[in-house]
Design a protein around this motif. Sequence first.
Motif, PDB file in Angstrom:
ATOM      1  N   PHE A 144       4.206  -7.020  19.998  1.00  0.00           N
ATOM      2  CA  PHE A 144       3.186  -7.870  20.597  1.00  0.00           C
ATOM      3  C   PHE A 144       3.634  -9.327  20.535  1.00  0.00           C
ATOM      4  O   PHE A 144       4.544  -9.686  19.781  1.00  0.00           O
ATOM      5  CB  PHE A 144       1.851  -7.681  19.873  1.00  0.00           C
ATOM      6  CG  PHE A 144       1.289  -6.302  19.998  1.00  0.00           C
ATOM      7  CD1 PHE A 144       0.379  -6.002  20.994  1.00  0.00           C
ATOM      8  CD2 PHE A 144       1.684  -5.296  19.136  1.00  0.00           C
ATOM      9  CE1 PHE A 144      -0.137  -4.718  21.114  1.00  0.00           C
ATOM     10  CE2 PHE A 144       1.172  -4.009  19.250  1.00  0.00           C
ATOM     11  CZ  PHE A 144       0.265  -3.720  20.243  1.00  0.00           C
ATOM     12  N   GLU A 145       2.963 -10.167  21.294  1.00  0.00           N
ATOM     13  CA  GLU A 145       3.395 -11.554  21.397  1.00  0.00           C
ATOM     14  C   GLU A 145       3.282 -12.321  20.084  1.00  0.00           C
ATOM     15  O   GLU A 145       4.019 -13.272  19.844  1.00  0.00           O
ATOM     16  CB  GLU A 145       2.598 -12.267  22.495  1.00  0.00           C
ATOM     17  CG  GLU A 145       2.995 -11.823  23.904  1.00  0.00           C
ATOM     18  CD  GLU A 145       2.323 -12.655  24.973  1.00  0.00           C
ATOM     19  OE1 GLU A 145       1.391 -13.409  24.631  1.00  0.00           O
ATOM     20  OE2 GLU A 145       2.733 -12.551  26.136  1.00  0.00           O
ATOM     21  N   ASN A 146       2.343 -11.940  19.234  1.00  0.00           N
ATOM     22  CA  ASN A 146       2.157 -12.651  17.970  1.00  0.00           C
ATOM     23  C   ASN A 146       2.786 -11.895  16.798  1.00  0.00           C
ATOM     24  O   ASN A 146       2.310 -11.970  15.671  1.00  0.00           O
ATOM     25  CB  ASN A 146       0.679 -12.919  17.719  1.00  0.00           C
ATOM     26  CG  ASN A 146      -0.158 -11.644  17.754  1.00  0.00           C
ATOM     27  OD1 ASN A 146       0.283 -10.617  18.259  1.00  0.00           O
ATOM     28  ND2 ASN A 146      -1.352 -11.711  17.202  1.00  0.00           N
ATOM     29  N   GLU A 147       3.872 -11.164  17.064  1.00  0.00           N
ATOM     30  CA  GLU A 147       4.568 -10.447  15.986  1.00  0.00           C
ATOM     31  C   GLU A 147       5.165 -11.440  14.994  1.00  0.00           C
ATOM     32  O   GLU A 147       5.563 -12.550  15.355  1.00  0.00           O
ATOM     33  CB  GLU A 147       5.665  -9.550  16.576  1.00  0.00           C
ATOM     34  CG  GLU A 147       6.736 -10.315  17.318  1.00  0.00           C
ATOM     35  CD  GLU A 147       7.690  -9.402  18.087  1.00  0.00           C
ATOM     36  OE1 GLU A 147       7.429  -8.191  18.153  1.00  0.00           O
ATOM     37  OE2 GLU A 147       8.687  -9.923  18.618  1.00  0.00           O
ATOM     38  N   ALA A 148       5.205 -11.036  13.719  1.00  0.00           N
ATOM     39  CA  ALA A 148       5.736 -11.917  12.684  1.00  0.00           C
ATOM     40  C   ALA A 148       6.032 -11.099  11.426  1.00  0.00           C
ATOM     41  O   ALA A 148       5.435 -10.039  11.205  1.00  0.00           O
ATOM     42  CB  ALA A 148       4.750 -13.029  12.361  1.00  0.00           C
ATOM     43  N   VAL A 149       6.939 -11.611  10.616  1.00  0.00           N
ATOM     44  CA  VAL A 149       7.201 -10.999   9.314  1.00  0.00           C
ATOM     45  C   VAL A 149       6.180 -11.561   8.335  1.00  0.00           C
ATOM     46  O   VAL A 149       6.180 -12.759   8.046  1.00  0.00           O
ATOM     47  CB  VAL A 149       8.634 -11.305   8.825  1.00  0.00           C
ATOM     48  CG1 VAL A 149       8.856 -10.707   7.439  1.00  0.00           C
ATOM     49  CG2 VAL A 149       9.659 -10.758   9.809  1.00  0.00           C
ATOM     50  N   PRO A 150       5.275 -10.731   7.833  1.00  0.00           N
ATOM     51  CA  PRO A 150       4.219 -11.244   6.944  1.00  0.00           C
ATOM     52  C   PRO A 150       4.756 -11.599   5.565  1.00  0.00           C
ATOM     53  O   PRO A 150       5.843 -11.168   5.166  1.00  0.00           O
ATOM     54  CB  PRO A 150       3.234 -10.075   6.870  1.00  0.00           C
ATOM     55  CG  PRO A 150       4.041  -8.862   7.187  1.00  0.00           C
ATOM     56  CD  PRO A 150       5.140  -9.290   8.112  1.00  0.00           C
ATOM     57  N   SER A 151       3.975 -12.349   4.853  1.00  0.00           N
ATOM     58  CA  SER A 151       4.365 -12.729   3.491  1.00  0.00           C
ATOM     59  C   SER A 151       4.163 -11.553   2.551  1.00  0.00           C
ATOM     60  O   SER A 151       3.340 -10.661   2.815  1.00  0.00           O
ATOM     61  CB  SER A 151       3.513 -13.910   3.019  1.00  0.00           C
ATOM     62  OG  SER A 151       2.167 -13.487   2.812  1.00  0.00           O
ATOM     63  N   PRO A 152       4.895 -11.519   1.435  1.00  0.00           N
ATOM     64  CA  PRO A 152       4.685 -10.453   0.444  1.00  0.00           C
ATOM     65  C   PRO A 152       3.239 -10.370  -0.033  1.00  0.00           C
ATOM     66  O   PRO A 152       2.725  -9.268  -0.272  1.00  0.00           O
ATOM     67  CB  PRO A 152       5.631 -10.840  -0.695  1.00  0.00           C
ATOM     68  CG  PRO A 152       6.717 -11.630  -0.033  1.00  0.00           C
ATOM     69  CD  PRO A 152       6.026 -12.391   1.069  1.00  0.00           C
ATOM     70  N   ASP A 153       2.575 -11.523  -0.157  1.00  0.00           N
ATOM     71  CA  ASP A 153       1.182 -11.510  -0.610  1.00  0.00           C
ATOM     72  C   ASP A 153       0.271 -10.842   0.418  1.00  0.00           C
ATOM     73  O   ASP A 153      -0.635 -10.075   0.052  1.00  0.00           O
ATOM     74  CB  ASP A 153       0.699 -12.942  -0.864  1.00  0.00           C
ATOM     75  CG  ASP A 153       1.245 -13.508  -2.163  1.00  0.00           C
ATOM     76  OD1 ASP A 153       1.720 -12.711  -2.997  1.00  0.00           O
ATOM     77  OD2 ASP A 153       1.200 -14.737  -2.337  1.00  0.00           O
ATOM     78  N   ASP A 154       0.508 -11.117   1.711  1.00  0.00           N
ATOM     79  CA  ASP A 154      -0.311 -10.505   2.755  1.00  0.00           C
ATOM     80  C   ASP A 154      -0.101  -8.983   2.790  1.00  0.00           C
ATOM     81  O   ASP A 154      -1.057  -8.224   3.012  1.00  0.00           O
ATOM     82  CB  ASP A 154       0.013 -11.112   4.112  1.00  0.00           C
ATOM     83  CG  ASP A 154      -0.553 -12.514   4.276  1.00  0.00           C
ATOM     84  OD1 ASP A 154      -1.489 -12.862   3.529  1.00  0.00           O
ATOM     85  OD2 ASP A 154      -0.043 -13.272   5.129  1.00  0.00           O
ATOM     86  N   ILE A 155       1.136  -8.572   2.595  1.00  0.00           N
ATOM     87  CA  ILE A 155       1.420  -7.128   2.563  1.00  0.00           C
ATOM     88  C   ILE A 155       0.724  -6.479   1.377  1.00  0.00           C
ATOM     89  O   ILE A 155       0.106  -5.410   1.498  1.00  0.00           O
ATOM     90  CB  ILE A 155       2.944  -6.882   2.516  1.00  0.00           C
ATOM     91  CG1 ILE A 155       3.578  -7.274   3.858  1.00  0.00           C
ATOM     92  CG2 ILE A 155       3.253  -5.415   2.191  1.00  0.00           C
ATOM     93  CD1 ILE A 155       5.088  -7.186   3.873  1.00  0.00           C
ATOM     94  N   LYS A 156       0.796  -7.139   0.240  1.00  0.00           N
ATOM     95  CA  LYS A 156       0.173  -6.593  -0.977  1.00  0.00           C
ATOM     96  C   LYS A 156      -1.333  -6.419  -0.786  1.00  0.00           C
ATOM     97  O   LYS A 156      -1.931  -5.451  -1.279  1.00  0.00           O
ATOM     98  CB  LYS A 156       0.462  -7.519  -2.155  1.00  0.00           C
ATOM     99  CG  LYS A 156       0.028  -6.964  -3.499  1.00  0.00           C
ATOM    100  CD  LYS A 156       0.444  -7.890  -4.628  1.00  0.00           C
ATOM    101  CE  LYS A 156       0.018  -7.335  -5.980  1.00  0.00           C
ATOM    102  NZ  LYS A 156       0.412  -8.249  -7.094  1.00  0.00           N
ATOM    103  N   LYS A 157      -1.956  -7.319  -0.040  1.00  0.00           N
ATOM    104  CA  LYS A 157      -3.408  -7.253   0.156  1.00  0.00           C
ATOM    105  C   LYS A 157      -3.832  -6.029   0.967  1.00  0.00           C
ATOM    106  O   LYS A 157      -4.919  -5.477   0.741  1.00  0.00           O
ATOM    107  CB  LYS A 157      -3.890  -8.521   0.857  1.00  0.00           C
ATOM    108  CG  LYS A 157      -3.902  -9.757  -0.020  1.00  0.00           C
ATOM    109  CD  LYS A 157      -4.314 -10.982   0.786  1.00  0.00           C
ATOM    110  CE  LYS A 157      -4.213 -12.253  -0.056  1.00  0.00           C
ATOM    111  NZ  LYS A 157      -4.510 -13.464   0.751  1.00  0.00           N
TER     112      LYS A 157
END
Length: 368
Positions: A144-157
């Motif tokens: 998708f257009e707003n694809e991004a590598v998330p932060s470790p904290d966001d993944i943990k949540k």
Amino acid sequence: MLKHLKFFFFFLVLLIFSCTPARTEYSKTWLSLGTVCRVRILTSEPKKKAEEVLEKMYETLLRLDSIFNANTDKLSAENNNLKGLINTGESELERLNKAAGLSPIEVSPELYELLQISLMMAELTDGAFNPAIGPLVKLWNIGFENEAVPSPDDIKKVLPLLDYKDVILGAGNKVFLQKEGMRLDLGGIAKGYAADKIAKIILDYGIKDFLIDLGGNILASGKNPSGKTWKAALRNPIIGKNNSVVVMDLQDASLVTSGNYERFIKKDGVLYHHIFDSKTGYPVQNDLNAVSIMSESSALADALSTSGYVLAEGKTRALLQKLAAEEFPLIGRPKMPACFLFYKDNSISVFGNDEISVEIIDKDFFIR
């Protein structure tokens, strides 16, 4: 006397073939289920009946899209690259996701059935196939257009929201997502389920020769226009390559592939693809480029190609053995599927159904 018998036999064979009705090919291409859907049917039935079959298939695809589409939320609908490929209305799956943590809701028989199959596959694969992976998919948004590598904290949540055991199926087609913020995403099986459904429509009309292609989910039945078995090819799983590597016969079966080479993003020289490990929150890292599955059921092939990539060879072999003892809704008791694993060293491992014969047509690849 013998001469007359030979002539009579020849005449009889000629008569039989001359009485065989000629088949006409009818085909359609539609946008549905977030992809390009193509169907070819071959039949001696009148054109009106063939068009009736095609119309019923299209109506079914639209209905299933309105049920399973995971991208009718506001954020997804605003992405330009989805125009024409998503339902403009809110899907049934989205309504269920909105009810997460609030209350059970009654869903359609199709959604309930697909969730039954999905949760059985989740149990059999210990979460390698996970219908509750939606929050993680939305977090990365690969493709998708707003694809991004998330932060470790966001993944943990989001990790606590990915437990498929928090999806409760109750009586009367009731489904409850026990935690607020949970999201179901059936992208790893919905196209296969749809292929099985529209194949049944074609067969119910008495048409046995057809080819279905739902964005690369292939299902073939009967014979091709030349009266021979349909042929299927598996493409080169190396990024940037489009040539075919392997060809095989495909008759009364489906062929589905999952790999790291189509939907991905790169950041700081690292490639992140769209097949996630729901235990870590990151794309699966192993020595595979792709996994292809051939099965009588396209839904099963779809789910197995994803889980096979996550599990790798040893656990996938064990999984195929476990499947023989299972009885699925819609699918029934599946025959042994065939599995093709494409490794990063260009080797290919083929196992499962030992009746499958493959031909390698790219000299850079080899069977292990």
